[in-house]
Design an enzyme around this catalytic site. Sequence first.
Site, short mmCIF file in Angstrom:
data_model
loop_
_atom_site.label_atom_id
_atom_site.label_comp_id
_atom_site.label_asym_id
_atom_site.label_seq_id
_atom_site.Cartn_x
_atom_site.Cartn_y
_atom_site.Cartn_z
N ARG A 260 0.87 -1.18 0.00
CA ARG A 260 0.00 0.00 0.00
C ARG A 260 0.91 1.23 0.00
O ARG A 260 1.50 1.58 1.00
CB ARG A 260 -0.91 -0.03 1.24
CG ARG A 260 -2.04 0.96 1.20
CD ARG A 260 -2.01 1.92 2.36
NE ARG A 260 -2.10 1.27 3.64
CZ ARG A 260 -1.45 1.74 4.72
NH1 ARG A 260 -0.68 2.81 4.66
NH2 ARG A 260 -1.57 1.13 5.87
N HIS A 264 -3.38 4.67 4.46
CA HIS A 264 -4.45 3.67 4.62
C HIS A 264 -5.76 4.25 4.08
O HIS A 264 -6.46 3.61 3.30
CB HIS A 264 -4.58 3.29 6.10
CG HIS A 264 -5.82 2.54 6.40
ND1 HIS A 264 -5.98 1.22 6.04
CD2 HIS A 264 -6.99 2.93 6.99
CE1 HIS A 264 -7.20 0.82 6.42
NE2 HIS A 264 -7.82 1.84 6.99
N TYR A 273 4.35 5.78 11.21
CA TYR A 273 4.66 4.38 11.54
C TYR A 273 5.53 3.66 10.51
O TYR A 273 5.83 2.50 10.67
CB TYR A 273 3.37 3.58 11.81
CG TYR A 273 2.35 3.62 10.69
CD1 TYR A 273 2.44 2.77 9.60
CD2 TYR A 273 1.28 4.51 10.74
CE1 TYR A 273 1.50 2.80 8.58
CE2 TYR A 273 0.33 4.55 9.72
CZ TYR A 273 0.45 3.69 8.65
OH TYR A 273 -0.49 3.72 7.63
C1 LIG Z 1 -14.11 -5.38 12.74
C2 LIG Z 1 -13.24 -4.14 12.58
N1 LIG Z 1 -12.20 -3.95 13.40
C3 LIG Z 1 -11.41 -2.86 13.24
C4 LIG Z 1 -11.68 -1.94 12.27
C5 LIG Z 1 -10.78 -0.73 12.08
N2 LIG Z 1 -10.01 -0.90 10.85
C6 LIG Z 1 -10.34 -0.29 9.70
S1 LIG Z 1 -9.35 -0.68 8.44
C7 LIG Z 1 -8.40 -1.69 9.41
C8 LIG Z 1 -7.21 -2.41 8.86
C9 LIG Z 1 -7.58 -3.37 7.80
O1 LIG Z 1 -6.41 -3.93 7.29
P1 LIG Z 1 -6.43 -5.01 6.14
O2 LIG Z 1 -7.45 -6.05 6.43
O3 LIG Z 1 -5.03 -5.48 5.97
O4 LIG Z 1 -6.93 -4.23 4.85
P2 LIG Z 1 -6.36 -2.90 4.17
O5 LIG Z 1 -7.11 -1.76 4.79
O6 LIG Z 1 -4.90 -2.84 4.38
O7 LIG Z 1 -6.74 -3.01 2.73
C10 LIG Z 1 -8.89 -1.69 10.72
C11 LIG Z 1 -8.29 -2.45 11.82
C12 LIG Z 1 -12.79 -2.17 11.44
N3 LIG Z 1 -13.12 -1.35 10.44
N4 LIG Z 1 -13.55 -3.29 11.59
#
Ligand SMILES: Cc1ncc(C[n+]2csc(CCOP(=O)(O)OP(=O)(O)O)c2C)c(N)n1
Length: 350
Positions: A260, A264, A273
């Site tokens: 990425r 985010h 970070y």
């Molecule tokens: C159930 C839940 N826990 C926490 C969050 C907060 N949150 C939003 S995005 C994210 C990270 C997601 O990472 P990943 O699955 O690797 O996908 P990416 O965003 O990197 O595409 C988190 C922890 C959420 N949206 N839903």
Amino acid sequence: MSDLDRRTTGGEDEPVRFLTQDGQLIRPDLPRPPDDVVREGLRLMLLSRALDEKCTILHRQGRLGLYAPVHGQEAAVVGSHLAIDPAVDWLVPASREQPAMLRHGWTLDRLLASLLGRIDAARIPDDVRMLPRQQAIAAQLPHAAGIAWATSIQGGRAVTLAYCGDGATSEGDFHEACNLAGVMEVPLVLVVINNQYAISTPVSRQTRARRLSDRALGYGFPGVTVDGNDLFAMYEVTRQAVVRARDGQGPTLIEAMTYRVGFHNTSDNPSLYRHPSEPAEAEERDPITRLVAYAVWAGLLDAAAVDAQRAEVRAEVEAALDQALSYDAPRPEQIFRHITGGARDNQPDG
Ligand SMILES: Cc1ncc(C[n+]2csc(CCOP(=O)(O)OP(=O)(O)O)c2C)c(N)n1
């Protein structure tokens, strides 16, 4: 035993890769997508990049609430989606698969309307076999397994293509979905976009497993790790997984190794970070640069035609934005729609 199966036995440590960063096939005998598929893929990747740029500007202008960019991950998303048929197959996205959603039949103006809060116009038409973006991490995956199970009971040929991130693989929903998919042998292709981060959490803090694709072995179906910046490898591995699923041989997990490059989402500051050298190095593996190099070498497009296409997709985003802005602006009372329960959901707002 197919190549795909062989890679699940853990014998091969390297991600599946077909193209060098210079856009050359690693071995001449490797399959390549048909030229029209390469052209479509490149266009979608350029469109996705243009959409990222525009939505970031709109956010900075205070005109758009939140946007999760695809920058750096375009080949993983587009390459996998090119292997399914939107007229037959289901798409279950996570939160940053914009180019897949567009190819599946959600128009750019509707997509932009969704980001601008114009929710009536954003509605996914009933004949588009796609779930909306999912913000609750991994919550889409039990639905994906369920849809795949349902279509197999109905006896059709539909395959469900679902996406999640590396962080999502630590959620209970991921494991429940994989277990159900494996036990019921449903026609599911699950693409885990391993972009190295779940917001600020690096993938090294998600698992001690060697690879996220190894997760699949525990559920009894193949898992394969692919260079997610290589459109050709993503397309071919997904194509093989789709053939398996259509043949009734059950699910496949595809781990797309990518990065990425940007934030985010528009409310994140990644410099808090990770060292700036990290995204800078990742830019050297840019998936669009790699595909452009192939397209020019193969004579599909010349550099001037690529520049013209960049201008075209920017104009397309601008036109779709004008269209999206012509739809009804959001009203505060719409926030309560669908959460008040029962018949009230069908009543006019207010
Ligand atoms: C159930 C839940 N826990 C926490 C969050 C907060 N949150 C939003 S995005 C994210 C990270 C997601 O990472 P990943 O699955 O690797 O996908 P990416 O965003 O990197 O595409 C988190 C922890 C959420 N949206 N839903």
